[in-house]
Design a protein around this motif. Structure first.
Motif, PDB file in Angstrom:
ATOM      1  N   ALA A 140       0.818  -1.226   0.000  1.00 57.98           N
ATOM      2  CA  ALA A 140       0.000   0.000   0.000  1.00 57.98           C
ATOM      3  C   ALA A 140       0.852   1.277   0.000  1.00 57.98           C
ATOM      4  O   ALA A 140       1.927   1.333   0.588  1.00 57.98           O
ATOM      5  N   GLU A 141       0.316   2.299  -0.692  1.00 56.62           N
ATOM      6  CA  GLU A 141       0.972   3.608  -0.718  1.00 56.62           C
ATOM      7  C   GLU A 141       0.263   4.552   0.248  1.00 56.62           C
ATOM      8  O   GLU A 141      -0.901   4.334   0.593  1.00 56.62           O
ATOM      9  N   ASN A 142       0.963   5.629   0.643  1.00 58.30           N
ATOM     10  CA  ASN A 142       0.380   6.537   1.628  1.00 58.30           C
ATOM     11  C   ASN A 142      -0.967   7.109   1.171  1.00 58.30           C
ATOM     12  O   ASN A 142      -1.218   7.256  -0.013  1.00 58.30           O
ATOM     13  N   SER A 143      -1.798   7.344   2.168  1.00 60.88           N
ATOM     14  CA  SER A 143      -3.159   7.875   2.006  1.00 60.88           C
ATOM     15  C   SER A 143      -4.186   6.836   1.562  1.00 60.88           C
ATOM     16  O   SER A 143      -5.372   7.122   1.553  1.00 60.88           O
ATOM     17  N   GLY A 144      -3.756   5.637   1.235  1.00 59.52           N
ATOM     18  CA  GLY A 144      -4.722   4.581   0.914  1.00 59.52           C
ATOM     19  C   GLY A 144      -5.214   3.917   2.197  1.00 59.52           C
ATOM     20  O   GLY A 144      -4.565   4.041   3.244  1.00 59.52           O
ATOM     21  N   ILE A 149       1.714   0.545   9.438  1.00 62.14           N
ATOM     22  CA  ILE A 149       3.077   0.257   9.897  1.00 62.14           C
ATOM     23  C   ILE A 149       3.788  -0.722   8.961  1.00 62.14           C
ATOM     24  O   ILE A 149       4.948  -0.521   8.584  1.00 62.14           O
ATOM     25  N   LEU A 150       3.071  -1.792   8.576  1.00 60.56           N
ATOM     26  CA  LEU A 150       3.686  -2.809   7.719  1.00 60.56           C
ATOM     27  C   LEU A 150       4.133  -2.201   6.384  1.00 60.56           C
ATOM     28  O   LEU A 150       5.272  -2.422   5.945  1.00 60.56           O
ATOM     29  N   SER A 151       3.272  -1.398   5.769  1.00 60.51           N
ATOM     30  CA  SER A 151       3.608  -0.772   4.476  1.00 60.51           C
ATOM     31  C   SER A 151       4.848   0.113   4.613  1.00 60.51           C
ATOM     32  O   SER A 151       5.737   0.088   3.752  1.00 60.51           O
ATOM     33  N   ALA A 206       3.798   6.897  15.656  1.00 62.09           N
ATOM     34  CA  ALA A 206       3.065   7.813  14.770  1.00 62.09           C
ATOM     35  C   ALA A 206       1.694   7.243  14.395  1.00 62.09           C
ATOM     36  O   ALA A 206       0.732   7.976  14.200  1.00 62.09           O
ATOM     37  N   PHE A 207       1.618   5.904  14.318  1.00 66.24           N
ATOM     38  CA  PHE A 207       0.362   5.250  13.944  1.00 66.24           C
ATOM     39  C   PHE A 207      -0.457   4.798  15.157  1.00 66.24           C
ATOM     40  O   PHE A 207      -1.492   4.162  14.990  1.00 66.24           O
ATOM     41  N   SER A 208       0.017   5.101  16.387  1.00 66.17           N
ATOM     42  CA  SER A 208      -0.597   4.457  17.552  1.00 66.17           C
ATOM     43  C   SER A 208      -2.117   4.691  17.633  1.00 66.17           C
ATOM     44  O   SER A 208      -2.866   3.783  17.963  1.00 66.17           O
ATOM     45  N   MET A 209      -2.564   5.900  17.360  1.00 68.95           N
ATOM     46  CA  MET A 209      -4.014   6.162  17.275  1.00 68.95           C
ATOM     47  C   MET A 209      -4.251   6.675  15.870  1.00 68.95           C
ATOM     48  O   MET A 209      -3.950   7.844  15.584  1.00 68.95           O
ATOM     49  N   ARG A 210      -4.774   5.829  15.028  1.00 70.15           N
ATOM     50  CA  ARG A 210      -4.845   6.102  13.591  1.00 70.15           C
ATOM     51  C   ARG A 210      -5.519   7.423  13.232  1.00 70.15           C
ATOM     52  O   ARG A 210      -5.090   8.110  12.313  1.00 70.15           O
ATOM     53  N   ARG A 211      -6.560   7.780  13.963  1.00 72.01           N
ATOM     54  CA  ARG A 211      -7.331   8.973  13.604  1.00 72.01           C
ATOM     55  C   ARG A 211      -6.725  10.246  14.199  1.00 72.01           C
ATOM     56  O   ARG A 211      -7.190  11.342  13.917  1.00 72.01           O
ATOM     57  N   LYS A 212      -5.708  10.083  15.040  1.00 69.49           N
ATOM     58  CA  LYS A 212      -5.143  11.277  15.681  1.00 69.49           C
ATOM     59  C   LYS A 212      -4.034  11.908  14.838  1.00 69.49           C
ATOM     60  O   LYS A 212      -3.452  11.246  13.982  1.00 69.49           O
ATOM     61  N   ALA A 240      -0.471  10.126  10.364  1.00 72.86           N
ATOM     62  CA  ALA A 240       0.628   9.256   9.919  1.00 72.86           C
ATOM     63  C   ALA A 240       0.324   8.619   8.566  1.00 72.86           C
ATOM     64  O   ALA A 240       1.201   8.494   7.715  1.00 72.86           O
ATOM     65  N   GLU A 241      -0.952   8.258   8.357  1.00 68.60           N
ATOM     66  CA  GLU A 241      -1.322   7.537   7.126  1.00 68.60           C
ATOM     67  C   GLU A 241      -1.101   8.360   5.862  1.00 68.60           C
ATOM     68  O   GLU A 241      -1.108   7.813   4.763  1.00 68.60           O
TER      69      GLU A 241
END
Ligand code: SAM
Length: 257
Positions: A140-144, A149-151, A206-212, A240-241
């Protein structure tokens, strides 16, 4: 008759064309040492042994020992051990480089991938069968929607591509989902100046709370004052996403300076 063990993620392959295609995706040649995780009944191992110089195949289930040893594959070493407990530094001691090729057990796909990426100093590529949904997260690319974390960590260590989608009907027993083969080519020089462990912790935070926002998540590693001094508000309100691998690296470097 062998009883498949669900707890070990035993979904075996037998289609010769598919097995050959996986070995081809990995570009295995007579110069290569191949590490296989989860030999099963040895279907993929046999194809790999025809192409490689040597195959080292791990299998956790000792009920498969007789069947695997009776294949009498001269250039294959079977090791009956939980791969998660293997010390990769020991394994790599007498090998200059190697390729991982495996139809991975689904219950520990991500831990196996991270173990190899984080511990190995000599792996060149990973050609792995994983659930299609995991394959989509890997590439996956960013914003998708699948980017996480894996990507990011795969892009930190190298480059990944899906080489083929494999329908669930190809496995015995048949799983509930389709799969895909992913080829990950490792590029050790890409970010060689960065501490792997610290960067990984940074990405996870950075990804710990996805919506934050980045400001919120990263404030558990750096004070808000430091973050605000290093970046403008517009950047700190991003999530982060939305960050590409290069943006992750640049952000990390700036904060670690
Ligand atoms: N390679 C075979 C094939 O393609 O037909 C079998 C693949 S099957 C999806 C995964 C295999 O990994 C199973 O044989 C299972 O017993 C083995 N396995 C599961 N957990 C393992 C572990 N921690 N270490 C080593 N092998 C494991």
């Amino acid at each position: 008759m062998f009883n498949f063990k669900k707890k070990y993620g035993q979904n075996f392959l037998s289609d010769k064309n598919l097995l050959k295609a996986i070995a081809n995706d990995a570009e295995v040649t007579k110069k290569d040492v191949v590490l296989e995780i989860g030999a099963g009944a040895g279907a993929l191992t046999q194809e790999l042994s025809l192409l490689a110089q040597k195959v080292v195949a791990f299998e956790i289930d000792t009920d498969l020992k007789d069947e695997l040893l009776s294949l009498n594959l001269p250039n294959v070493e079977f090791i009956f051990q939980d791969f998660m407990k293997v010390n990769l530094k020991d394994f790599e001691k007498d090998i200059s480089s190697y390729k991982v090729v495996a139809n991975l057990p689904y219950y520990i796909t991500t831990p196996i991938i991270f173990k190899i990426l984080e511990e190995s100093e000599k792996v060149n590529s990973l050609t792995i069968m994983v659930q299609k949904e995991v394959a989509e997260r890997i590439v996956a690319e960013n914003s998708g929607k699948d980017y996480g974390i894996l990507s990011v960590m795969i892009k930190f260590y190298g480059e990944a591509q899906i080489s083929r989608i494999v329908k669930r009907q190809m496995f015995n027993p048949m799983p509930n989902v389709d799969s895909a083969v992913v080829v990950i080519k490792i590029d050790r020089d890409k970010y060689s100046d960065i501490d792997k462990e610290k960067f990984s912790k940074f990405v996870k935070t950075a990804f710990s709370m996805r919506r934050k926002t980045l400001l919120n998540n990263l404030s558990s590693l750096y004070s808000k004052d430091i973050l605000k001094a290093a970046f403008d508000e517009k950047f700190l309100t991003r999530r982060a996403e939305s960050l590409s691998i290069n943006e992750f690296v640049e952000t990390y470097k700036k904060l670690e300076k």
